[in-house]
Structures are given as C-alpha cells and as structure tokens.
Design a protein around this motif. Structure first.
Motif, short mmCIF file in Angstrom:
data_model
loop_
_atom_site.label_atom_id
_atom_site.label_comp_id
_atom_site.label_asym_id
_atom_site.label_seq_id
_atom_site.Cartn_x
_atom_site.Cartn_y
_atom_site.Cartn_z
N ARG A 60 1.09 -4.63 -7.05
CA ARG A 60 0.33 -3.40 -6.81
C ARG A 60 -0.71 -3.19 -7.91
N GLY A 73 -3.75 -5.18 -7.48
CA GLY A 73 -4.58 -4.78 -6.34
C GLY A 73 -4.16 -5.40 -5.02
N ALA A 74 -3.00 -6.05 -4.99
CA ALA A 74 -2.54 -6.70 -3.76
C ALA A 74 -2.14 -5.65 -2.72
N LYS A 75 -2.45 -5.96 -1.48
CA LYS A 75 -2.08 -5.08 -0.38
C LYS A 75 -0.78 -5.54 0.30
N LYS A 76 -0.48 -6.83 0.14
CA LYS A 76 0.75 -7.38 0.74
C LYS A 76 1.43 -8.30 -0.27
N TYR A 89 -1.54 -14.62 -7.08
CA TYR A 89 -2.33 -13.52 -6.52
C TYR A 89 -3.65 -14.08 -6.03
N ASN A 148 -6.85 -13.16 -3.09
CA ASN A 148 -7.50 -12.41 -2.01
C ASN A 148 -6.61 -11.31 -1.44
N ASP A 149 -6.17 -10.42 -2.33
CA ASP A 149 -5.44 -9.19 -1.97
C ASP A 149 -4.00 -9.43 -1.50
N THR A 154 0.83 -1.21 0.00
CA THR A 154 0.00 0.00 0.00
C THR A 154 0.86 1.26 0.00
#
Length: 329
Positions: free
Chosen positions: A259, A262-265, A225, A227-228, A133
C-alpha cells in the motif's frame, strides 16, 4: 506493425506497457545474464506502442532444437501469433509456450493457428489476489479470525519486521530461502540465479522484508512491485520459534508495504483452487494466504503454439516418461 526492440533507450516505454514483472525489461536483463537468449517485440498502432512481448528461448540440448517461452504477457493478437509462428519456423523452435497474465473469463477467438491447451503449464492456474485499495481497518476486518489473532500474537511476542532491500537483507533471504527449500525437498533455481535476479531487479522492482525475533531472522520475503501490483514470488522461514507467528506478521507488513508503494492489488503468485484438497502439499500455503481475505482468481490456461507437430508430440511423450522416472526412482 510489430517491431523488434533491442535498444535500452526504449526501456521506460516498454515497462509502461508490460503486463507483469516477468515481462519487465529488468527481468529480461536478468535472464540474459543467466545465459538465456531474450527477444523483445513491440506491437504498434501507427507510432503508438500498444503491447509488449518478451520471450525467452531455451535449448533442448539435442538436435539444436529450441523452445520459446512467453510468460505472463498480454494475449498475443492474431498478427502477433502469425509473427511468432514465422519466427519459430525460422529459428528452429518446436513450440512456444504462452502463459498470459489474464483471468480465465477472457474470451479469445483465434482461428488457423495451432494453439493447444498446454499439457505442462509452468505457472499455477490459480492465484489469490488482495485488494489493497481498502483501508487498513477493512483489510484487518476481512481477514480470518485466526490470522488476525496470530498477527497480534506476533506483535505481543515482540516480533519486528524490517525492510532490508540491501546486500545484508539479500544474504538473510538466501539463507532462509534455501534452508526452506531443503526442508521441503524443493530444489528450484541456484543461488547464482537468485543473485542475478536480485542484482537486476533491486532498487526498482524487488524488495526484501524480514521478520526478526530477539534479533534473529525467522521469516523473509522477496517481493516485486510493478505497475501498481505487488507480488509475492519468493519466501523462506526458519524452523525455530514457530510459535511466535513471525510469518503472519511478515505478511501483514508486506500488505502495508505494498500500500505504501502505491500498489492497488497484491498477487500472491500461486495457489490451489478454492475447494482444495486439505491433503495436497500446497494446502498449507494456500490456507495461509486465504487467511488474509484474498479472492481466488483463475487465470487463463497456458497455450502452446505448435511450430513442429511431430517434434511437439515426441517432446510430450519424452516429458511424461521423464516425470514418471523422477516420481518413481
């Protein structure tokens, strides 16, 4: 209420709750194609699905005895553990290995169950995680100076990174991955296994990213990838032109791809602990991942749910004897 899930119509709902790619419906399909029995359960609060569990069942090859494996799931509730124990009794399982996808600071209190700390975990206890993020500027700033330098060097040298999540990209992945395994004397799953995994996860979970130098592939990742969260399970490199630092640019482009998706980690899959021995065989890739400004995360230790205490003890004795033989033959 715990319910056996067998219908593919429930796939989308199952995946929304699943905790990890190894708990995804697609992974279960892949394991089924490799000849492994897969069982899926949903835990419900009234009509609402609140947890999912996907277990693989593995034959020992003697006596018809089996082992259950629940990788990277939620930590089973007391009700689920009761269900798993009864299932194990009815289906000739010696024990069920449970390796939850939960940080080590998770507190669990389970009584009246033969849960013991697994003496032979399959997943590393430690991983490294990067917060995606952050802005690109912050990501670069938080890297180690040498890592930033190597990324820029690769760019200046003309290394180009392409996403090739297709059959051509997979063929390149196969070659570099197995060349690397041979070079490092690591022999894991077969080519057929990787073909099944790719075929089951492509176009949804799995992505292939390749670094080229003078149109020659030097480094490749197969990335997941789900679930985020972005994951780095498999990689391979060439032994040629290592001075152009293709792997450094490849990891940076993997971060940018995560990124974009849409991944957060970004979970780097496995690592030594923070104060690691520099002579450890894993020190090189632990140091490489650490260069990108990651955080070391300790995961909860795997637990074995013992179904047959005598056979479980015998299994562990034979396991140790086998490891001793492999190490000294």
């Amino acid at each position: 209420m715990i319910k056996l899930i067998e219908e593919s119509i429930e796939k989308q709902e199952f995946n929304k709750i699943a905790t990890h790619p190894l708990q995804s419906w697609e992974w279960g399909q892949a394991r089924t194609k490799t000849g492994i029995r897969v069982v899926r359960w949903g835990e419900f609060d009234k009509d609402k699905l609140v947890a999912t569990y996907q277990m693989t069942i593995h034959p020992l090859g003697v006596g018809g005895f089996l082992i259950g494996y629940l990788p990277r799931s939620a930590f089973p509730s007391k009700k689920m553990l009761e269900y798993l124990y009864d299932f194990g009794k009815k289906n000739n399982l010696i024990f069920i290995k449970i390796e939850p996808y939960i940080p080590a600071n998770f507190k669990f209190q389970i009584s009246n169950f033969k849960l013991v700390k697994s003496p032979h975990p399959l997943f590393p206890i430690w991983t490294q995680v990067l917060d995606l993020t952050q802005s690109e500027e912050s990501l670069l700033k938080n890297m180690k100076q040498k890592t930033r330098y190597n990324i820029r060097l690769a760019q200046k040298k003309g290394v180009v990174v392409k996403e090739m999540s297709n059959s051509e990209g997979f063929e390149i992945f196969q070659k570099l991955y197995f060349d690397t395994c041979k070079r490092q004397k690591y022999f894991g799953h077969s080519k057929k296994y990787h073909e099944i995994v790719w075929d089951s996860l492509k176009n949804n979970i799995a992505h292939i990213l390749i670094a080229f130098y003078n149109n020659k592939p030097l480094a490749v990742y197969e990335l997941f990838y789900f679930n985020d969260i972005f994951y780095y399970p498999y990689g391979g490199t060439s032994n040629e032109d290592r001075n152009v630092m293709a792997a450094n640019l490849l990891m940076w482009e993997a971060i940018l791809l995560g990124r974009k998706l849409g991944a957060k980690k970004f979970d780097m899959w496995g690592s030594l602990p923070p104060q690691y021995d520099q002579n450890n065989p894993w020190a090189g890739f632990t140091r490489f991942k650490e260069g990108y400004g990651t955080t070391f995360v300790e995961m909860i230790h795997g637990q074995d749910l013992i179904i047959s205490p005598f056979l479980y003890s015998l299994y562990n004795i034979l396991y140790k004897a086998r490891q001793f033989y492999l190490n000294f033959r």
